[in-house]
Design a protein around this motif. Structure first.
Motif, PDB file in Angstrom:
ATOM      1  N   ILE A  84       0.856  -1.182   0.000  1.00 41.74           N
ATOM      2  CA  ILE A  84       0.000   0.000   0.000  1.00 41.74           C
ATOM      3  C   ILE A  84       0.891   1.229   0.000  1.00 41.74           C
ATOM      4  O   ILE A  84       1.816   1.335   0.810  1.00 41.74           O
ATOM      5  CB  ILE A  84      -0.931   0.010   1.231  1.00 41.74           C
ATOM      6  N   CYS A  95      -6.736  -6.735   1.450  1.00 35.70           N
ATOM      7  CA  CYS A  95      -5.462  -7.019   0.811  1.00 35.70           C
ATOM      8  C   CYS A  95      -4.872  -8.249   1.468  1.00 35.70           C
ATOM      9  O   CYS A  95      -4.889  -8.368   2.688  1.00 35.70           O
ATOM     10  CB  CYS A  95      -4.533  -5.821   0.983  1.00 35.70           C
ATOM     11  N   ILE A  98      -8.139   5.383   5.415  1.00 36.86           N
ATOM     12  CA  ILE A  98      -6.711   5.111   5.253  1.00 36.86           C
ATOM     13  C   ILE A  98      -6.030   6.402   4.833  1.00 36.86           C
ATOM     14  O   ILE A  98      -6.471   7.077   3.903  1.00 36.86           O
ATOM     15  CB  ILE A  98      -6.471   4.012   4.208  1.00 36.86           C
ATOM     16  N   PHE A 155      -0.292   6.218   5.327  1.00 33.67           N
ATOM     17  CA  PHE A 155       0.060   4.826   5.565  1.00 33.67           C
ATOM     18  C   PHE A 155       0.762   4.287   4.332  1.00 33.67           C
ATOM     19  O   PHE A 155       0.312   4.520   3.207  1.00 33.67           O
ATOM     20  CB  PHE A 155      -1.197   3.997   5.848  1.00 33.67           C
ATOM     21  N   GLU A 156       1.850   3.583   4.521  1.00 33.32           N
ATOM     22  CA  GLU A 156       2.615   3.091   3.379  1.00 33.32           C
ATOM     23  C   GLU A 156       3.450   1.892   3.792  1.00 33.32           C
ATOM     24  O   GLU A 156       3.990   1.855   4.890  1.00 33.32           O
ATOM     25  CB  GLU A 156       3.535   4.204   2.872  1.00 33.32           C
ATOM     26  N   THR A 157       3.542   0.887   2.930  1.00 31.89           N
ATOM     27  CA  THR A 157       4.407  -0.249   3.216  1.00 31.89           C
ATOM     28  C   THR A 157       5.316  -0.500   2.011  1.00 31.89           C
ATOM     29  O   THR A 157       5.036  -0.047   0.903  1.00 31.89           O
ATOM     30  CB  THR A 157       3.595  -1.536   3.456  1.00 31.89           C
ATOM     31  N   ASN A 170       6.138  -3.727   1.312  1.00 34.80           N
ATOM     32  CA  ASN A 170       5.780  -5.072   0.864  1.00 34.80           C
ATOM     33  C   ASN A 170       4.280  -5.307   0.931  1.00 34.80           C
ATOM     34  O   ASN A 170       3.571  -4.651   1.695  1.00 34.80           O
ATOM     35  CB  ASN A 170       6.473  -6.113   1.748  1.00 34.80           C
ATOM     36  N   PRO A 171       3.808  -6.295   0.150  1.00 27.30           N
ATOM     37  CA  PRO A 171       2.416  -6.709   0.284  1.00 27.30           C
ATOM     38  C   PRO A 171       2.145  -7.154   1.725  1.00 27.30           C
ATOM     39  O   PRO A 171       3.040  -7.665   2.395  1.00 27.30           O
ATOM     40  CB  PRO A 171       2.300  -7.903  -0.677  1.00 27.30           C
ATOM     41  N   LEU A 172       0.943  -6.962   2.195  1.00 24.02           N
ATOM     42  CA  LEU A 172       0.618  -7.284   3.581  1.00 24.02           C
ATOM     43  C   LEU A 172      -0.815  -7.774   3.662  1.00 24.02           C
ATOM     44  O   LEU A 172      -1.523  -7.796   2.662  1.00 24.02           O
ATOM     45  CB  LEU A 172       0.793  -6.047   4.467  1.00 24.02           C
ATOM     46  N   TYR A 173      -1.229  -8.166   4.852  1.00 24.36           N
ATOM     47  CA  TYR A 173      -2.635  -8.476   5.087  1.00 24.36           C
ATOM     48  C   TYR A 173      -3.293  -7.214   5.618  1.00 24.36           C
ATOM     49  O   TYR A 173      -2.871  -6.685   6.649  1.00 24.36           O
ATOM     50  CB  TYR A 173      -2.762  -9.621   6.102  1.00 24.36           C
ATOM     51  N   TYR A 174      -4.283  -6.707   4.918  1.00 20.76           N
ATOM     52  CA  TYR A 174      -4.954  -5.484   5.361  1.00 20.76           C
ATOM     53  C   TYR A 174      -6.452  -5.731   5.335  1.00 20.76           C
ATOM     54  O   TYR A 174      -7.017  -6.022   4.289  1.00 20.76           O
ATOM     55  CB  TYR A 174      -4.614  -4.324   4.426  1.00 20.76           C
ATOM     56  N   ARG A 175      -7.072  -5.618   6.491  1.00 21.02           N
ATOM     57  CA  ARG A 175      -8.497  -5.878   6.568  1.00 21.02           C
ATOM     58  C   ARG A 175      -9.193  -4.696   7.215  1.00 21.02           C
ATOM     59  O   ARG A 175      -9.062  -4.472   8.422  1.00 21.02           O
ATOM     60  CB  ARG A 175      -8.724  -7.139   7.390  1.00 21.02           C
ATOM     61  N   CYS A 176      -9.858  -3.938   6.411  1.00 24.52           N
ATOM     62  CA  CYS A 176     -10.591  -2.780   6.904  1.00 24.52           C
ATOM     63  C   CYS A 176     -12.034  -2.904   6.468  1.00 24.52           C
ATOM     64  O   CYS A 176     -12.309  -3.260   5.329  1.00 24.52           O
ATOM     65  CB  CYS A 176      -9.983  -1.506   6.318  1.00 24.52           C
TER      66      CYS A 176
END
Lengths: 308, 308
Positions: free
Chosen positions: A100, A113, B100, B103-105, B107-113
């Motif tokens: 993200i 995601c 959101i 916010f920044e990453t 790598n790919p991650l698990y994001y549950r909103c």
């Protein structure tokens, strides 16, 4: 309730289009007025899948605010990869499998995601969670997306969840994964009739790394020579793009989908970062990267790291 | 695999702590070495819940990189609301119910909103998806979080999913929602022994609106007079904070949790935006807002709009 447009990233690949079709279908089944659209025309690989499963290509849009304010994004989140007026829209949902970045909303939203190989793998979960059956043609597009993103399960981005989802979808779509998959991937490797300008833009993304803008394009082939026979022409066009679009560095990853290796072509500066990232030395602007097939896992993080 | 720290936002409320405990427990059950920590000490409301269900307060951390690089965030995502060294950490997962932003990453991650009233409502779904049973004390904390975030279902942020989750959790936790809920909320309204400095910082967030920085604090009470008996003192401290922290405008929302109304105290400029946002006129720096209990839905968007 206003109409909802569902779309994947610019320069759409098979997942961007397949996941949009699948997620829009799910929303329709759940009673929403949703339409899958695309930010570009399908690649030959994607068109092969659409033709095989007798689906129309999604309508291409360049901006959406004149139509609606409500959108759902699949297979991307970074605004620079999205529709031109994304910052003015109300993003209701995102289903994605990337990092993200450069993403922001004013309101709470649905954001799903997961670090899997393909957005369509997540969309299949959403069908199950909503107890909705996947129609045969939609299953075919989702399967095509998984095959495309994981290069028939050979990419290091592929997870057991992607394999399980593909098997389940192949059952619904009634195709043999290996036979159909290889035919579809090969349909996307017909490079000979394409201009070099088209080649370097088929599947290209921009990234900010340190204070540089890096363009990373990827083409699939069954014969690397087919790409590098046109090396001089490619270099000229990549240099021109760097100048016109203010890219500092342009990487073209030519991926041999049968051997699961890639060869890089690099134009721009600093090449030292490329050499450091892949522990290699460029010769004639090129470097062979054995075992590399994934831009997301095997190119972008390594290159990003070299700029930090 | 390194240890994973799981935490909610700064100035933790009951959801920030309850969801962290619940999500860390889920990760542990799934075989991960996870620990719930907090970015501050529990409020009296949260401490009431912890005591009731015989749980220790999570350890308080100010930074985490000396312990581990792997973290999971609950009930927030904006970096300025997170741990001080968040930008240097590897964010594996986020479970949240806010917009959101910032916010920044890498790598790919698990994001549950999901746009529901409480993070713990989403965490309950994750338990079910993983087929993991919620322990009684953990269910108690998740229930407490839902009661807290929705003010016993009276907040407009509350969704049918929150109510259903609360009922299910109350069953596991073996409490009567109304009786336990009111006792817990009341435990958080003991304002008399707190300094005005503490009061205006119990649950306060900063927002950029137009070119102004707006601070919005909220306190719950069962008697608005308990707050406004100290109005002069509050005004002095709010004005001091404005000057020291460069806030342009400071709003204190005093919410009567029994009547489900709020009264505003406003210090700074421009007050005309406040009056416009709530279609009211400030008298003696105050305005009564009937039916208003949610900062997120009934104050911040209206005020933001008035600056656009």
């Amino acid at each position: 309730m206003s109409k909802i447009l569902v779309f994947g990233h610019q320069n759409p690949d098979t997942d961007a289009i397949g996941a949009a079709i699948a997620y829009a279908n799910l929303q329709q089944t759940l009673g929403k007025e949703a339409e899958a659209v695309a930010l570009g025309t399908p690649s030959e690989e994607t068109q092969y899948a659409l033709d095989y499963f007798k689906l129309e290509a999604p309508r291409v849009v360049a901006s959406v605010k004149d139509e609606t304010s409500d959108v759902m994004l699949v297979d991307h989140n970074e605004f620079q990869q999205s529709v031109s007026d994304i910052a003015e829209l109300n993003i209701l949902a995102v289903v994605d499998h990337h990092r993200i970045a450069n993403f922001e909303t004013a309101n709470p939203l649905y954001y799903r995601c997961e670090p899997v190989g393909c957005t369509s793998t997540i969309v299949l979960k959403l069908y199950k969670e909503a107890s909705v059956e996947v129609p045969q043609a939609v299953a075919g597009m989702m399967l095509s997306a998984i095959i495309s993103d994981t290069l028939l399960f050979k990419s290091p981005t592929c997870t057991p969840e992607d394999v399980a989802a593909a098997n389940e979808l192949a059952e619904i779509a009634q195709v043999n994964i290996e036979v159909y998959g290889l035919a579809m991937l090969k349909a996307g490797t017909n490079l000979s009739d394409k201009s070099v300008e088209t080649l370097i833009d088929l599947d290209a993304k921009s990234f900010t790394m340190g204070d540089k803008v890096v363009r990373v394009a990827q083409v699939n082939t069954v014969d690397l020579n087919e790409v590098f026979d046109r090396q001089a022409e490619l270099e000229t066009v990549m240099a021109k793009e760097n100048q016109e679009k203010n890219y500092d560095l342009f990487l073209l990853i030519a991926t041999d989908i049968l051997a699961s290796d890639s060869e890089l072509l690099v134009i721009g500066e600093p090449v030292s970062n490329v050499e450091q990232a892949f522990a290699t030395t460029l010769t004639n602007n090129r470097a062979f990267l054995p075992g590399v097939v994934s831009r997301k896992k095997q190119v972008v993080p390594q290159l990003t790291e070299s700029f930090n």
